[in-house]
Design a protein around this motif. Structure first.
Motif, PDB file in Angstrom:
ATOM      1  N   TYR A 168       0.860  -1.189   0.000  1.00  0.00           N
ATOM      2  CA  TYR A 168       0.000   0.000   0.000  1.00  0.00           C
ATOM      3  C   TYR A 168       0.896   1.239   0.000  1.00  0.00           C
ATOM      4  CZ  TYR A 168      -3.394   3.450   1.701  1.00  0.00           C
ATOM      5  OH  TYR A 168      -4.193   4.564   1.847  1.00  0.00           O
ATOM      6  N   ASN A 169       0.782   2.072  -1.047  1.00  0.00           N
ATOM      7  CA  ASN A 169       1.557   3.299  -1.171  1.00  0.00           C
ATOM      8  C   ASN A 169       0.624   4.501  -1.240  1.00  0.00           C
ATOM      9  OD1 ASN A 169       4.694   2.786  -1.988  1.00  0.00           O
ATOM     10  ND2 ASN A 169       3.381   1.077  -2.626  1.00  0.00           N
ATOM     11  N   GLN A 170       0.816   5.461  -0.347  1.00  0.00           N
ATOM     12  CA  GLN A 170       0.027   6.695  -0.370  1.00  0.00           C
ATOM     13  C   GLN A 170       0.978   7.888  -0.481  1.00  0.00           C
ATOM     14  OE1 GLN A 170      -2.144   7.566   3.212  1.00  0.00           O
ATOM     15  NE2 GLN A 170      -3.413   9.119   2.230  1.00  0.00           N
ATOM     16  N   PHE A 171       0.812   8.672  -1.580  1.00  0.00           N
ATOM     17  CA  PHE A 171       1.624   9.866  -1.806  1.00  0.00           C
ATOM     18  C   PHE A 171       0.817  11.076  -1.365  1.00  0.00           C
ATOM     19  CE2 PHE A 171       3.058   6.593  -4.678  1.00  0.00           C
ATOM     20  CZ  PHE A 171       4.436   6.620  -4.498  1.00  0.00           C
ATOM     21  N   SER A 186      10.269  10.484  -2.258  1.00  0.00           N
ATOM     22  CA  SER A 186       9.449  10.344  -3.463  1.00  0.00           C
ATOM     23  C   SER A 186      10.194  10.945  -4.647  1.00  0.00           C
ATOM     24  CB  SER A 186       8.110  11.059  -3.289  1.00  0.00           C
ATOM     25  OG  SER A 186       7.395  10.522  -2.198  1.00  0.00           O
ATOM     26  N   ILE A 187      10.256  10.183  -5.747  1.00  0.00           N
ATOM     27  CA  ILE A 187      10.864  10.685  -6.974  1.00  0.00           C
ATOM     28  C   ILE A 187       9.951  10.325  -8.151  1.00  0.00           C
ATOM     29  CG2 ILE A 187      13.193  10.428  -6.044  1.00  0.00           C
ATOM     30  CD1 ILE A 187      13.534   7.990  -7.888  1.00  0.00           C
ATOM     31  N   VAL A 188      10.245  10.907  -9.286  1.00  0.00           N
ATOM     32  CA  VAL A 188       9.492  10.594 -10.492  1.00  0.00           C
ATOM     33  C   VAL A 188      10.031   9.305 -11.095  1.00  0.00           C
ATOM     34  CG1 VAL A 188       8.863  11.363 -12.813  1.00  0.00           C
ATOM     35  CG2 VAL A 188       9.004  13.012 -10.942  1.00  0.00           C
ATOM     36  N   SER A 189       9.154   8.349 -11.320  1.00  0.00           N
ATOM     37  CA  SER A 189       9.571   7.056 -11.832  1.00  0.00           C
ATOM     38  C   SER A 189      10.079   7.169 -13.261  1.00  0.00           C
ATOM     39  CB  SER A 189       8.393   6.075 -11.780  1.00  0.00           C
ATOM     40  OG  SER A 189       8.705   4.884 -12.468  1.00  0.00           O
ATOM     41  N   PRO A 190      11.200   6.521 -13.587  1.00  0.00           N
ATOM     42  CA  PRO A 190      11.664   6.513 -14.970  1.00  0.00           C
ATOM     43  C   PRO A 190      10.828   5.619 -15.872  1.00  0.00           C
ATOM     44  CG  PRO A 190      13.086   5.128 -13.612  1.00  0.00           C
ATOM     45  CD  PRO A 190      12.127   5.810 -12.677  1.00  0.00           C
ATOM     46  N   VAL A 191       9.890   4.861 -15.278  1.00  0.00           N
ATOM     47  CA  VAL A 191       9.066   3.939 -16.057  1.00  0.00           C
ATOM     48  C   VAL A 191       7.826   4.628 -16.611  1.00  0.00           C
ATOM     49  CG1 VAL A 191       7.753   1.793 -16.001  1.00  0.00           C
ATOM     50  CG2 VAL A 191       9.905   1.973 -14.738  1.00  0.00           C
ATOM     51  N   ASP A 192       7.034   5.274 -15.717  1.00  0.00           N
ATOM     52  CA  ASP A 192       5.752   5.845 -16.158  1.00  0.00           C
ATOM     53  C   ASP A 192       5.600   7.318 -15.810  1.00  0.00           C
ATOM     54  OD1 ASP A 192       5.475   5.740 -13.443  1.00  0.00           O
ATOM     55  OD2 ASP A 192       3.712   4.421 -13.448  1.00  0.00           O
ATOM     56  N   SER A 193       6.682   7.950 -15.307  1.00  0.00           N
ATOM     57  CA  SER A 193       6.689   9.391 -14.988  1.00  0.00           C
ATOM     58  C   SER A 193       5.761   9.757 -13.836  1.00  0.00           C
ATOM     59  CB  SER A 193       6.325  10.220 -16.229  1.00  0.00           C
ATOM     60  OG  SER A 193       7.267   9.995 -17.269  1.00  0.00           O
ATOM     61  N   ASN A 194       5.278   8.788 -13.091  1.00  0.00           N
ATOM     62  CA  ASN A 194       4.505   9.064 -11.887  1.00  0.00           C
ATOM     63  C   ASN A 194       5.421   9.031 -10.661  1.00  0.00           C
ATOM     64  OD1 ASN A 194       1.928   9.282 -13.166  1.00  0.00           O
ATOM     65  ND2 ASN A 194       1.867   7.028 -13.324  1.00  0.00           N
ATOM     66  N   LEU A 195       4.903   9.493  -9.521  1.00  0.00           N
ATOM     67  CA  LEU A 195       5.683   9.438  -8.294  1.00  0.00           C
ATOM     68  C   LEU A 195       5.858   7.994  -7.836  1.00  0.00           C
ATOM     69  CD1 LEU A 195       4.346  12.412  -6.121  1.00  0.00           C
ATOM     70  CD2 LEU A 195       6.523  12.261  -7.347  1.00  0.00           C
ATOM     71  N   THR A 196       7.048   7.697  -7.334  1.00  0.00           N
ATOM     72  CA  THR A 196       7.307   6.373  -6.783  1.00  0.00           C
ATOM     73  C   THR A 196       8.250   6.516  -5.595  1.00  0.00           C
ATOM     74  OG1 THR A 196       7.923   4.099  -7.346  1.00  0.00           O
ATOM     75  CG2 THR A 196       9.344   5.833  -8.180  1.00  0.00           C
TER      76      THR A 196
END
Length: 789
Positions: free
Chosen positions: A274-277, A599-609
């Motif tokens: 479970y991830n909540q940003f 939290s950083i921007v994912s290199p996969v889908d450009s969403n936060l991860t």
């Protein structure tokens, strides 16, 4: 001038006339050496005590500078009657050897039932606690694991995982040389003379360990063959098997041996993530099911060459391969606010393969003077592992359902580590109460990492090497009421790594033990030590790894060692065959390694991860207390503690000060069901409380079970039922909280009908000969596998 000549003459003749009396104390019933027995020298005819000593590990004793006369030697030990021996010292005899003195076990009749020692009794020394193994305990045990189950401060679970004072940060030795825990399955109980527990290791040991379990073997082996076999099998549903076999073959002065232990396990597992940003009000909720398959083998072989009474040589080879496979199918919902925007289907896999090889050469020389000895040891170790992991993800629009994107990733993570070490140690006694110990250790290690993504070669090769030189010295002395041991270890490390500033550092690692004996059964110890924990091979891997939910983790080759300074007061009370020992402690922490989340921007889908990387970010303290006790048939280790982490700022992150509290308990209860103690029922409980990191709390579930065991001559049969009437359990839950996001991960497995059947057989043939000790010194990188392993 005449007076001076007379004085020198008097001193000369006094020294010439003084004699030395030597002898040995043994038990009458099983002919074992009576280690730490009390031996007094009384002058006749008045029976005035002249002096007294404590016997050595081989039961030997010596009285030095004894004047001519008539004397009486009195030997005594807990649980045995006193034994007396007359000795006449004449002028000019030099060294007098007394025939072996035997101690007869004390017995008392209660309603015509003979009661003798059936459990272990400890002897408290300044630096260790020694438990002699009586014949009654050996006869009702199958191997070394069974013996350890009956030792206070030690717990052994249903898969033979061992903890010391509730901690897994310790080493196991056999006759002073390090072994892996799998070797315990090979040891015959009849070969074990005593168990030593060292809770505050001196500078002789590596600076990162918290304790030592040292198994002392009898000084006898056999012409011919002996060994054992054992099997622990869970046959229902997903099978689990632990099997071991060992064999020794002796030709007088030389003994060849081989041991093998194999472990395999299959489990149905599940996980939730479970991830909540919090900053963008979005979350992902993933859950999955799958299976895990694990297999590992541990092989040791070599020889012991007993050259003579003063010299022995050991050579050992070991090999340990591990294979672990995990497959998961998962589904996730991706939300923005309270609305589900997308769904994700994921198929992930991971296959870990590792191999360990090691070789060890050990030499020991004993001198004519008791306790004086020199040891030398050379070790070579080679470790490789490759982890092949990957996932295939498909992302869908929630309503209407439509494929939006797909992403596949395969990673190959290769690790290699080699080290060479040399250890030299010398012990010099001063009389029978004081000894000086000093030594030198050299250590060189080389680490290599390589990492590929989607089978494409990239410039990810990383190299790391370290040269370490260590020297130490310490002194130990024991008086009637007081014992003191002080030691200082100095280490110099030189580290060179790719793209990392070369690091040179010294560290001082002192340790002190002070013991005061109120009586033979009551004593108190004050201990201090400074410990160093160096980052491990997996902590320093600099390559990015992406999981199926796009979380990213990375190691940090710039990590520094962490330090711990610990003060502890321990009170021990031995009464009958029972042991009761509470303690309190204070521990200061500096540069402790913690995981930093952001939290950083994912290199996969450009969403936060989520991004995770270790740093030296924790400084603070911990204070607590605990108890180690063996009351009749109940063995309990419990601890309660609270701590504090200071505020941290740096590396673009900030952590506020934090307080924490937790407790843990491990217990083992066994109850004899028959008069001969060969049929027993037992239960096991382990709870590790809450483990704290910089931003993470890890919760574990209590593990418990019940079982029974029966000894039939040289055979033993039994069963163990883990978590009766449970099905799926949340084995571990991890929660991470930062100002930017919150994560909760849960891992569980199916324990339905986890019933384990046990069988062992030991055989012992041939006649007795002198026996040397063996050495396997391994600093292992293999990851623990299986439930609780």
């Amino acid at each position: 001038m005449k007076n001076l000549i007379f004085l020198f003459s008097l001193l000369f003749f006094s020294s010439v006339q003084a004699q030395t009396i030597k002898g040995r104390i043994m038990t009458e019933k099983d002919k074992q050496a009576a280690m730490f027995a009390s031996v007094g020298l009384l002058e006749l005819p008045d029976s005035v005590i002249i002096t007294g000593v404590i016997t050595l590990s081989d039961g030997g004793f010596a009285f030095e500078k004894v004047k001519p006369g008539n004397y009486l030697i009195k030997a005594s030990f807990v649980g045995y009657g006193n034994s007396l021996r007359n000795v006449d010292v004449l002028e000019g005899e030099g060294e007098i050897l007394v025939d072996t003195i035997f101690l007869t076990e004390a017995a008392r009749n209660i309603e015509e039932v003979t009661v003798t020692a059936e459990r272990l009794k400890g002897k408290e020394m300044v630096d260790r606690t020694v438990y002699s193994i009586p014949a009654q305990v050996s006869q009702t045990s199958s191997n070394g694991y069974d013996i350890l189950k009956k030792i206070p401060q030690v717990n052994v679970d249903f898969q033979n995982n061992v903890t010391l004072n509730g901690s897994a940060n310790f080493i196991i030795q056999v006759d002073g040389r390090q072994r892996d825990k799998e070797f315990l399955a090979k040891l015959l109980p009849s070969d074990i003379e005593s168990i030593e527990i060292i809770s505050n290791p001196s500078g002789k040991y590596e600076g990162n360990i918290d304790g030592v379990i040292n198994v002392i073997l009898k000084k006898e082996a056999r012409y011919g063959m002996n060994g054992n076999i054992s099997a622990y099998v869970k046959p229902i549903k997903k099978p689990t098997t632990i099997a071991s076999a060992s064999i020794d073959y002796a030709f007088g002065k030389i003994t060849f041996y081989a041991t093998c232990m194999a472990f395999s396990q299959k489990l149905d597992v599940y996980s939730t993530n479970y991830n909540q940003f919090r900053l963008v009000d979005s979350l992902s909720n993933m859950s999955g099911n799958g299976d895990i398959k694990v297999s590992s083998t541990s092989i040791n072989s070599g020889f012991d060459y007993y050259m003579n009474d003063k010299n022995n040589l050991s050579l050992n080879f070991s090999y340990k391969p591990i294979n672990q496979t995990v497959n998961m199918l998962s589904d996730a919902e991706l939300q923005k606010g309270s609305l589900v925007e997308n769904t994700l289907k994921s198929a992930s896999h991971e296959n870990l393969k590792s191999d360990e090889y090691s070789a060890s050469l050990f030499y020991k020389k004993e001198f004519k003077t008791a306790l004086q000895e020199f040891t030398g040891e050379v070790n070579y170790y080679h470790f490789t592992s490759d982890t092949r992991s990957g996932f295939s993800n498909s992302q869908y629009d929630y309503d209407p359902v439509a494929l939006l994107d797909s992403y596949n990733r395969d990673e190959l993570d290769y690790n290699q580590r080699r080290y060479v070490s040399t250890k030299l140690n010398y012990v010099h006694p001063f009389g029978m109460t004081t000894k000086l110990e000093t030594g030198y250790q050299f250590y060189y290690q080389n680490l290599n990492y390589d990492f590929t993504i989607n089978h494409e070669t990239s410039n990810n090769l990383f190299k790391y090497e370290e040269f370490r030189n260590s020297v130490y010295a310490g002194i130990t002395f024991n008086l009637k009421k007081v014992g003191v041991q002080t030691n200082l270890r100095i280490e110099n490390s030189n580290i060179d790594a790719d793209s990392v500033t070369t690091s040179h550092y010294y560290c001082l690692l002192p340790s002190v033990n002070f013991q005061y004996k109120f009586s033979a059964s009551h004593n108190v110890k004050f201990t201090y030590n400074r410990r160093i924990n160096r980052p491990g091979i997996y902590d320093m891997n600099p390559n990015w790894k992406i999981s199926s939910n796009y979380d990213i983790s990375q190691g940090n080759p710039n990590l520094k060692p962490e330090y711990r300074d610990r003060l502890q007061i321990t009170y021990t009370w031995n009464f009958g065959s029972n042991y009761f020992s509470p303690h309190i402690y204070y521990e200061a922490l500096s540069d402790r390694i913690g995981q930093r989340y952001m939290s950083i921007v994912s290199p996969v889908d450009s969403n936060l991860t989520a991004f995770r990387k270790p740093f030296n970010m924790l400084t603070g303290y911990e204070i607590g207390g605990g108890i180690n006790t063996m009351l009749w048939f109940v063995n309990i280790n419990a601890r309660m503690y609270k701590g504090h982490f200071d505020e941290y700022s740096g590396q673009s992150s900030y952590l506020p000060a934090k307080d924490y509290f937790s407790y843990s308990i491990t217990g083992y209860v066994y109850a004899p069901l028959t008069k001969d103690k060969k049929t027993t029922a037992f239960t096991f409980l382990s709870y590790n409380g809450v483990s704290m990191d910089a931003q993470t709390k890890t919760y574990s579930m209590p593990i418990f079970g019940v079982g029974a065991q029966k000894q039939i001559k040289d055979h033993s049969i039994g069963f163990f039922y883990l978590l009766p009437f449970h099905k799926k359990i949340d084995f571990q839950r991890t929660e991470t909280s930062t100002p930017a996001y919150y994560v909760k991960n849960t891992v569980g497995f199916d324990v339905s009908w986890y019933i384990q059947l046990m069988y062992s057989y030991k055989f012992n043939k041939g006649k007795n000969v002198k026996k040397s000790s063996r050495d396997v010194s391994i600093e292992s990188d293999s990851k623990s596998v299986g439930i609780g392993r």
